[in-house]
Design a protein around this motif. Structure first.
Motif, short mmCIF file in Angstrom:
data_model
loop_
_atom_site.label_atom_id
_atom_site.label_comp_id
_atom_site.label_asym_id
_atom_site.label_seq_id
_atom_site.Cartn_x
_atom_site.Cartn_y
_atom_site.Cartn_z
N THR A 101 0.81 -1.22 0.00
CA THR A 101 0.00 0.00 0.00
C THR A 101 0.85 1.27 0.00
O THR A 101 0.30 2.37 -0.01
CB THR A 101 -0.93 0.03 1.23
OG1 THR A 101 -0.14 0.13 2.43
CG2 THR A 101 -1.78 -1.23 1.31
N THR A 102 2.17 1.15 0.02
CA THR A 102 3.06 2.30 0.08
C THR A 102 3.57 2.68 -1.32
O THR A 102 3.56 1.85 -2.24
CB THR A 102 4.27 2.03 0.98
OG1 THR A 102 5.14 1.07 0.32
CG2 THR A 102 3.83 1.46 2.32
N PRO A 103 4.05 3.89 -1.51
CA PRO A 103 4.61 4.31 -2.81
C PRO A 103 5.85 3.51 -3.20
O PRO A 103 6.24 3.54 -4.37
CB PRO A 103 4.97 5.79 -2.58
CG PRO A 103 4.12 6.22 -1.43
CD PRO A 103 3.99 5.02 -0.55
N ILE A 104 6.48 2.81 -2.27
CA ILE A 104 7.66 2.01 -2.59
C ILE A 104 7.31 0.92 -3.59
O ILE A 104 8.09 0.59 -4.49
CB ILE A 104 8.27 1.41 -1.31
CG1 ILE A 104 8.80 2.55 -0.42
CG2 ILE A 104 9.39 0.42 -1.64
CD1 ILE A 104 9.30 2.08 0.93
N VAL A 105 6.12 0.33 -3.47
CA VAL A 105 5.65 -0.71 -4.38
C VAL A 105 4.58 -0.19 -5.31
O VAL A 105 4.60 -0.45 -6.51
CB VAL A 105 5.11 -1.93 -3.58
CG1 VAL A 105 4.49 -2.95 -4.52
CG2 VAL A 105 6.21 -2.56 -2.75
N ASN A 106 3.65 0.57 -4.76
CA ASN A 106 2.52 1.10 -5.53
C ASN A 106 2.73 2.58 -5.77
O ASN A 106 2.48 3.40 -4.90
CB ASN A 106 1.22 0.85 -4.76
CG ASN A 106 0.01 1.40 -5.47
OD1 ASN A 106 0.07 1.78 -6.63
ND2 ASN A 106 -1.10 1.46 -4.76
N SER A 107 3.19 2.91 -6.97
CA SER A 107 3.54 4.31 -7.26
C SER A 107 2.33 5.23 -7.21
O SER A 107 2.47 6.43 -7.11
CB SER A 107 4.19 4.41 -8.65
OG SER A 107 3.31 3.92 -9.65
N GLY A 108 1.13 4.66 -7.24
CA GLY A 108 -0.07 5.48 -7.17
C GLY A 108 -0.54 5.75 -5.76
O GLY A 108 -1.51 6.48 -5.56
#
Length: 296
Positions: free
Chosen positions: A196-203
């Motif tokens: 759920t973080t920008p580290i994996v999910n750029s959105g």
């Protein structure tokens, strides 16, 4: 996601043996590595991911950036838990590995999975002053840095140093994005929250100062918005599919390991039963036997 070469730094220090993250801190990192690899390479087939261990005598490059997931898994399998983490040296080695990447058009990124405290008395490169200097060097060389802080790394002193590092390297407001995800223990898996973080999910939404603190793990794999993995598959179907495949592959791997352990256990029971019918000389000496031998 952009075309990237990513080096994932895993914390294989003695602190990684702790079981406050299921099943252990190190296994939780293994699942996170699988998640990150699939998210990066399936979102952009030309992206590559490498692996580096941070503890022991010195950090060790297990894999230079590659698209071969099997090679990364082999690197994880060969990693030994030992010693104390050497954060500053590890990031420097990761930067060197990225500098020699095969595809120079790939953006450079280091993702650090950190579950132990920073110990500057053990390595002078881990002092706050030296780490901030290193962060500025990363910024100068266009190397983005993300931290996943969990376990002992969520403590105030270590967390403060990581926050200052992220600020010095440019923070989330920079074009490349630099994030700090702080994930405390919870009932779910580390990877469930990390997705759920920008580290994996750029959105995923991130704070403008670059500090992405994830303090609530109760949402589990569904995330707080009710969507699987915390994202809406309608807005990013490719990422959703990549994450599903990643979790399925990881589940299959864990199932294979369980079956293998069960088979090994059955073999050991068979050997023990057969050994019981032989003479005492063929038995493994017990602790009590050792003590009695010492007295004679």
């Amino acid at each position: 996601m952009p075309l990237e070469a990513t080096m994932i730094c895993v914390d294989n220090s003695e602190a990684a043996r702790n079981g406050d993250y299921l099943p252990t801190r190190f296994q939780a990192q293994s699942e996170a590595v699988s998640l990150i690899f699939n998210a990066k390479t399936q979102s952009n087939p030309e992206s590559a991911v490498g692996l580096l261990s941070m503890a022991g005598t010195s950090p060790q490059v297990l894999n230079t950036p590659t698209t071969n997931f099997g090679a990364v898994l082999a690197g994880l399998h060969d990693t030994k838990i030992k010693g104390t983490v050497r954060l500053g040296t590890a990031i420097s080695v990761a930067m060197l590995a990225l500098k020699h990447r095969a595809n120079k058009s790939q953006r450079q990124r280091v993702i650090v999975l950190m579950c132990s405290e920073i110990e500057p008395t053990h390595d002078s490169n881990d002092s706050e002053k030296e780490l901030i200097k290193l962060a500025k060097k990363c910024k100068k060389n266009n190397v983005s840095v993300d931290f996943v802080a969990f376990g002992d790394a969520t403590g105030s002193e270590t967390r403060s140093t990581l926050e200052k590092f992220i600020e010095a390297v440019g923070g989330a407001s920079s074009n490349e994005g630099n994030y700090l995800a702080v994930i405390p223990p919870g009932p779910g898996l580390l990877s469930d929250t990390l997705v759920t973080t920008p580290i994996v999910n750029s959105g995923a939404p991130g704070r403008g100062d670059g500090m992405e603190g994830v303090e609530d793990t109760g949402a589990g794999a569904g995330g707080s918005n009710g969507f699987e993995f915390g994202i809406d598959p309608a807005t990013d179907p490719e990422l959703a599919m990549a994450l599903r495949m990643s979790m399925e592959e990881e589940q299959n791997r864990l199932d294979r390991e369980r079956r293998q352990q069960e088979q090994n256990g059955e073999r050991m029971e068979t050997i023990t039963e057969e050994g019981g019918s032989t003479s005492n000389d063929s038995k493994q000496p017990r602790v009590e036997d050792d003590k009695s031998d010492g007295k004679s």
